[in-house]
Design an enzyme around this catalytic site. Structure first.
Site, PDB file in Angstrom:
ATOM      1  N   LYS A   1      65.764  41.306  17.358  1.00  0.00           N
ATOM      2  CA  LYS A   1      65.498  42.616  17.959  1.00  0.00           C
ATOM      3  C   LYS A   1      64.398  42.444  19.009  1.00  0.00           C
ATOM      4  O   LYS A   1      63.325  41.905  18.705  1.00  0.00           O
ATOM      5  CB  LYS A   1      65.047  43.580  16.859  1.00  0.00           C
TER       6      LYS A   1
ATOM      7  N   ARG B   1      59.906  54.973   7.447  1.00  0.00           N
ATOM      8  CA  ARG B   1      58.765  55.673   8.037  1.00  0.00           C
ATOM      9  C   ARG B   1      58.441  56.962   7.305  1.00  0.00           C
ATOM     10  O   ARG B   1      57.476  57.650   7.669  1.00  0.00           O
ATOM     11  CB  ARG B   1      59.046  55.994   9.514  1.00  0.00           C
TER      12      ARG B   1
ATOM     13  N   GLU C   1      70.643  52.267  10.649  1.00  0.00           N
ATOM     14  CA  GLU C   1      69.284  51.804  10.362  1.00  0.00           C
ATOM     15  C   GLU C   1      68.415  52.995   9.979  1.00  0.00           C
ATOM     16  O   GLU C   1      67.979  53.765  10.844  1.00  0.00           O
ATOM     17  CB  GLU C   1      68.694  51.094  11.585  1.00  0.00           C
TER      18      GLU C   1
END
Length: 215
Positions: A135, A51, A47
Site C-alpha cells: 500500500k 479506527r 477494508e
C-alpha cells in the site's frame, strides 16, 4: 461443519476490483446493509478500519451475514490488532506503515497483508520480509503518480495500492500506471450515506468504481 475459506494472497485482494473501499463504521447496524450494497455494486474486498470501538463487531457481522463479501481489517498497527482482526473474521489486513512484527503476526494469523510504505527504504524493508504487494500511503501527499512512476525502475517487481487522497477525479490517473494494481478510497462509503441508510447510493458508487479501467 465449519466452511473452509479459500486461501487468499495480497495480490488476489488487490486484483479483485479497481478500488478497495476504506470504511469507517461507528454503528454495527450499518455494517451488513453497507456490505451488501457494496457487493451489489461489484466490490467484494472490504477494508473495515480499526479506527472505532465498533470495528471488530462490524467485521464479525459482515463475515457472518454477507458470504459474498471478503472483509478485511484496515489500520492494523500492532500484532494484537492482527490477532483480534483474524478472530473477528477478517481475511486480509492493511496497515498504514510496516514493521516486521506486524508482518509476522499477520502471517501467523493467516492474513494476507498490504503493508503501508511511503519511501524507498520502507519498500526495501517490506521486501526483505517477503512482501511485494504494498500500500502506498499517503499516496497524494507522499508524491502521487510522479513517485509511483519513479519507483517503476528500481521496484519493478512491486505492485502498489495507492491510498490517501484518492478520489473519483484522480483514481484513473493512478490506475493507468503499470505498477498499480488497485487504489484505496473512502468515497465509496460516505458518512452521510451511512447515517441516512442510503444503500442505493453506495451501490451506485461501487458500480462506478468497479467500471474504472486499469492496465
Amino acid at each position: 461443519m465449519a466452511v473452509t475459506q479459500p486461501t487468499l494472497t495480497a495480490l488476489d485482494v488487490m486484483r479483485d476490483a479497481p478500488v478497495i473501499p476504506v470504511i469507517v463504521l461507528h454503528d454495527v447496524r450499518h455494517a451488513v446493509p453497507m456490505a451488501r450494497a457494496l457487493v451489489a455494486g461489484g466490490i467484494r474486498m472490504l477494508e473495515v478500519t480499526l479506527r472505532t470501538p465498533q470495528a471488530l463487531e462490524c467485521m464479525r457481522a459482515i463475515a457472518a451475514e454477507v458470504p459474498d463479501a471478503v472483509v478485511g481489517a484496515g489500520t492494523v498497527r500492532t500484532s494484537a490488532d492482527a490477532v483480534a482482526a483474524a478472530r473477528a473474521g477478517a481475511r486480509f489486513a492493511v496497515s498504514p506503515g510496516f514493521t516486521p512484527a506486524v508482518g509476522r503476526a499477520c502471517r501467523d494469523a493467516g492474513l494476507p497483508l498490504l503493508p503501508g510504505v511511503a519511501t524507498g527504504s520502507e519498500i526495501m524493508t517490506a521486501q526483505e520480509e517477503g512482501f511485494f504487494a504494498l500500500k502506498f500511503f499517503p499516496a497524494v501527499q507522499a508524491g502521487g503518480t510522479a513517485m509511483l512512476k519513479a519507483w517503476q525502475g528500481p521496484f519493478g517487481d512491486v505492485a502498489f495500492c495507492p491510498t490517501g487522497g484518492i478520489q473519483p477525479g484522480n483514481a484513473a490517473e493512478f490506475l493507468a500506471l503499470k505498477n498499480v494494481a488497485c487504489v484505496g478510497g473512502s468515497w465509496l462509503v460516505p458518512a452521510d450515506a451511512l447515517e441516512q441508510g442510503d444503500w442505493s447510493r453506495i451501490t451506485r458508487l461501487a458500480r462506478e468504481a468497479s467500471a474504472l479501467q486499469r492496465v
